[in-house]
Write an enzyme that holds these catalytic residues in place. Structure first.
Site, PDB file in Angstrom:
ATOM      1  CG  HIS A  63       5.126   1.098   2.580  1.00  0.00           C
ATOM      2  ND1 HIS A  63       4.578   2.235   2.011  1.00  0.00           N
ATOM      3  CD2 HIS A  63       4.565   1.004   3.812  1.00  0.00           C
ATOM      4  CE1 HIS A  63       3.739   2.789   2.871  1.00  0.00           C
ATOM      5  NE2 HIS A  63       3.713   2.073   3.972  1.00  0.00           N
ATOM      6  CG  ASP A  74       1.764   5.055   4.680  1.00  0.00           C
ATOM      7  OD1 ASP A  74       1.174   3.967   4.570  1.00  0.00           O
ATOM      8  OD2 ASP A  74       2.830   5.190   5.302  1.00  0.00           O
ATOM      9  NE  ARG A  96       9.346  -5.229  11.233  1.00  0.00           N
ATOM     10  CZ  ARG A  96       8.558  -4.386  10.577  1.00  0.00           C
ATOM     11  NH1 ARG A  96       7.281  -4.700  10.338  1.00  0.00           N
ATOM     12  NH2 ARG A  96       9.024  -3.230  10.160  1.00  0.00           N
ATOM     13  CG  HIS A 122      -0.113   0.175   2.525  1.00  0.00           C
ATOM     14  ND1 HIS A 122       0.527  -0.882   3.136  1.00  0.00           N
ATOM     15  CD2 HIS A 122       0.181   1.270   3.280  1.00  0.00           C
ATOM     16  CE1 HIS A 122       1.149  -0.459   4.217  1.00  0.00           C
ATOM     17  NE2 HIS A 122       0.972   0.854   4.324  1.00  0.00           N
TER      18      HIS A 122
HETATM   19  C1  LIG Z   1      -5.087   8.599   8.851  1.00  0.00           C
HETATM   20  C2  LIG Z   1      -5.127   7.384   8.411  1.00  0.00           C
HETATM   21  C3  LIG Z   1      -4.175   6.807   7.416  1.00  0.00           C
HETATM   22  C4  LIG Z   1      -4.531   5.330   7.424  1.00  0.00           C
HETATM   23  C5  LIG Z   1      -6.014   5.378   7.623  1.00  0.00           C
HETATM   24  C6  LIG Z   1      -6.127   6.348   8.800  1.00  0.00           C
HETATM   25  O1  LIG Z   1      -7.439   6.844   8.940  1.00  0.00           O
HETATM   26  C7  LIG Z   1      -5.676   5.674  10.098  1.00  0.00           C
HETATM   27  C8  LIG Z   1      -4.710   4.504   9.860  1.00  0.00           C
HETATM   28  C9  LIG Z   1      -3.833   4.630   8.630  1.00  0.00           C
HETATM   29  C10 LIG Z   1      -3.386   3.275   8.094  1.00  0.00           C
HETATM   30  C11 LIG Z   1      -2.179   2.663   8.822  1.00  0.00           C
HETATM   31  C12 LIG Z   1      -1.828   1.312   8.172  1.00  0.00           C
HETATM   32  C13 LIG Z   1      -1.792   1.368   6.639  1.00  0.00           C
HETATM   33  C14 LIG Z   1      -3.026   2.133   6.104  1.00  0.00           C
HETATM   34  C15 LIG Z   1      -3.102   2.050   4.565  1.00  0.00           C
HETATM   35  C16 LIG Z   1      -4.257   1.619   6.801  1.00  0.00           C
HETATM   36  O2  LIG Z   1      -4.970   0.733   6.429  1.00  0.00           O
HETATM   37  O3  LIG Z   1      -4.459   2.330   7.978  1.00  0.00           O
HETATM   38  C17 LIG Z   1      -3.026   3.548   6.649  1.00  0.00           C
HETATM   39  C18 LIG Z   1      -4.134   4.502   6.193  1.00  0.00           C
HETATM   40  C19 LIG Z   1      -3.698   5.320   4.985  1.00  0.00           C
HETATM   41  O4  LIG Z   1      -2.581   5.880   4.982  1.00  0.00           O
HETATM   42  O5  LIG Z   1      -4.483   5.358   4.036  1.00  0.00           O
HETATM   43  O1  LIG Z   2       5.252  -2.370   9.913  1.00  0.00           O
HETATM   44  C1  LIG Z   2       5.785  -1.793   8.998  1.00  0.00           C
HETATM   45  O2  LIG Z   2       6.995  -1.854   8.779  1.00  0.00           O
HETATM   46  C2  LIG Z   2       4.950  -0.992   8.026  1.00  0.00           C
HETATM   47  C3  LIG Z   2       3.750  -0.332   8.655  1.00  0.00           C
HETATM   48  C4  LIG Z   2       3.020   0.531   7.702  1.00  0.00           C
HETATM   49  O3  LIG Z   2       3.268   0.535   6.519  1.00  0.00           O
HETATM   50  C5  LIG Z   2       1.940   1.429   8.199  1.00  0.00           C
HETATM   51  O4  LIG Z   2       1.595   1.380   9.394  1.00  0.00           O
HETATM   52  O5  LIG Z   2       1.421   2.197   7.355  1.00  0.00           O
HETATM   53 FE   LIG Z   3       2.233   2.181   5.498  1.00  0.00          FE
END
Ligand SMILES: C=C1C[C@]23C[C@@]1(O)CC[C@H]2[C@@]12CCC[C@@](C)(C(=O)O1)[C@H]2[C@@H]3C(=O)O
Ligand SMILES: O=C(O)CCC(=O)C(=O)O
Ligand SMILES: [Fe+2]
Length: 362
Positions: free
Chosen positions: A274, A220, A284, A218
């Site tokens: 990533h 961010d 981890r 994905h």
């Molecule tokens: C602010 C945010 C980015 C995120 C979605 C969220 O509302 C809260 C969690 C974030 C996260 C963390 C893990 C990877 C990710 C793709 C997910 O599923 O939740 C990211 C979201 C994002 O960056 O789109």
């Molecule tokens: O655990 C990791 O190294 C990646 C975590 C991550 O990509 C995320 O929280 O958006």
């Molecule tokens: Fe991420």
């Protein structure tokens, strides 16, 4: 979360810490789980005290979309305390963690990766998201008292906010952007109302790591993300057709370029794809600080970076609007805020039928 929602949650998501054999629902095909490239150049490591740090950041953004930073002024004790707090949370009994479960339409709380719905298989991880005060969650998790959990989270958020702002200016500065060019920052470049989320990720040791996936590929949806990945490797970034492991360096932090920098920079810097892999012996933990703009700000390509030859590639979007698009279209979200459709190798415009905002070019 209602009792019905809790039952549905329990049915679908297992307590990974107690499983001795990988269930089929967690077994990814080798195609999805393609192996990492060996002999790759390492991800750039940038000393923030280096007088050429901005130049190095520019190079890393242009060529990688990710870099590690050292000499960042975050005390190592805070990083260790944050990791210890994360471990304390995830080592609670599964039923206790479920008391702070994220509701179906909610953002904060305990749960599986929210991108799970886009994949046929489940991910070998559990997460905890915090967007506001940690106190309510802590009360549910530890009714008898949560020790220093909330203090650590609050201190960590404060320090990460400062570091994110500093790194954001190195990124923008490397594009020739000056403090006055960003309307939503004050004269010192500070963003008082910046929004952020703290994401704690736990990847229990896995009986069959080569067939499992910790967190699927994905980008961010942030301006940038600062990741503390502890000393166990697992984070990989896409480079060309392969995956490169971001080697843990004691005390260093990983910076990922997010989709909103791709929009602001008009595509000059791309967000990085990533994923996180798991391993057989170690549990981890990673802590991601997801940094975004104030909620009322519409992010658009910076006018300094656009002209007749380089028209704006994206329409303005607020962070929450973009998160909505991401929740619906996941890794195609950037295409849905794109104004000019990219031209494919064949010379034809790659027009998505759903993308009614596209102005076709070429
Ligand atoms: C602010 C945010 C980015 C995120 C979605 C969220 O509302 C809260 C969690 C974030 C996260 C963390 C893990 C990877 C990710 C793709 C997910 O599923 O939740 C990211 C979201 C994002 O960056 O789109
Ligand atoms: O655990 C990791 O190294 C990646 C975590 C991550 O990509 C995320 O929280 O958006
Ligand atoms: Fe991420």
């Amino acid at each position: 979360m209602s009792l019905q929602q809790l039952d549905a949650f329990r049915e679908k998501h297992l307590d990974l810490n107690s499983i001795k054999e990988l269930p089929e629902s967690y077994a990814w095909s080798s195609e999805d789980n393609c192996p990492s490239s060996s002999n790759s150049e390492p991800v750039p490591v940038i000393n923030l005290k280096d007088s050429n740090a901005m130049k190095h950041v520019g190079y890393a953004c242009k060529t990688w979309g990710v870099f590690q930073v050292t000499n960042h002024d975050i005390p190592i004790t805070l990083l260790n305390n944050m990791e210890a707090s994360g471990r304390k949370l995830f080592s609670l009994p599964f039923q206790q963690k479920l008391k702070a479960a994220r509701s179906l339409d909610g953002v904060s709380g305990y749960g599986v990766a929210r991108i799970s719905s886009f994949f046929p298989k489940l991910m070998w991880s559990e997460g905890f998201t915090l967007i506001d005060s940690p106190h309510q969650h802590a009360q549910k998790l530890w009714p008898q008292g949560s020790g220093n959990f909330c203090d650590v989270i609050e201190e960590y958020n404060k320090e990460m906010n400062k570091l994110s702002n500093r790194v954001m200016w190195l990124i923008l500065g490397s594009l020739g952007i000056k403090k006055g060019d960003i309307k939503w920052a004050n004269q010192e470049g500070e963003i008082k109302e910046a929004c952020a989320a703290l994401q704690l990720n736990s990847y229990p040791s896995c009986p069959d790591p080569d067939r499992a996936m910790g967190l699927a590929a994905h980008t961010d949806s942030t301006l940038l993300t600062i990741l503390h990945q502890s000393n166990t490797s697992g984070l990989q970034v896409q480079r060309g057709v392969g995956w490169v492991t971001v080697k843990p360096i004691a005390g260093a932090l990983v910076v990922n370029i997010g989709d909103l920098i791709q929009i602001l920079s008009n595509g000059l810097y791309s967000s990085v794809l990533h994923r996180a892999m798991v391993n057989r012996t170690q549990h981890r933990l990673s802590v991601a600080y997801l940094y975004g703009p104030p909620s009322n700000v519409r992010i658009a390509p910076l006018s300094k970076l656009t002209d007749n030859v380089h028209p704006p590639l994206y329409r303005p979007v607020t962070w929450s609007e973009y998160l909505g698009t991401k929740a619906k279209h996941f890794n195609k979200a950037l295409l849905f805020v794109r104004l000019c459709a990219p031209i494919t190798m064949s010379g034809f415009v790659d027009a998505s039928t759903d993308n009614h905002n596209s102005v076709l070019v070429g």
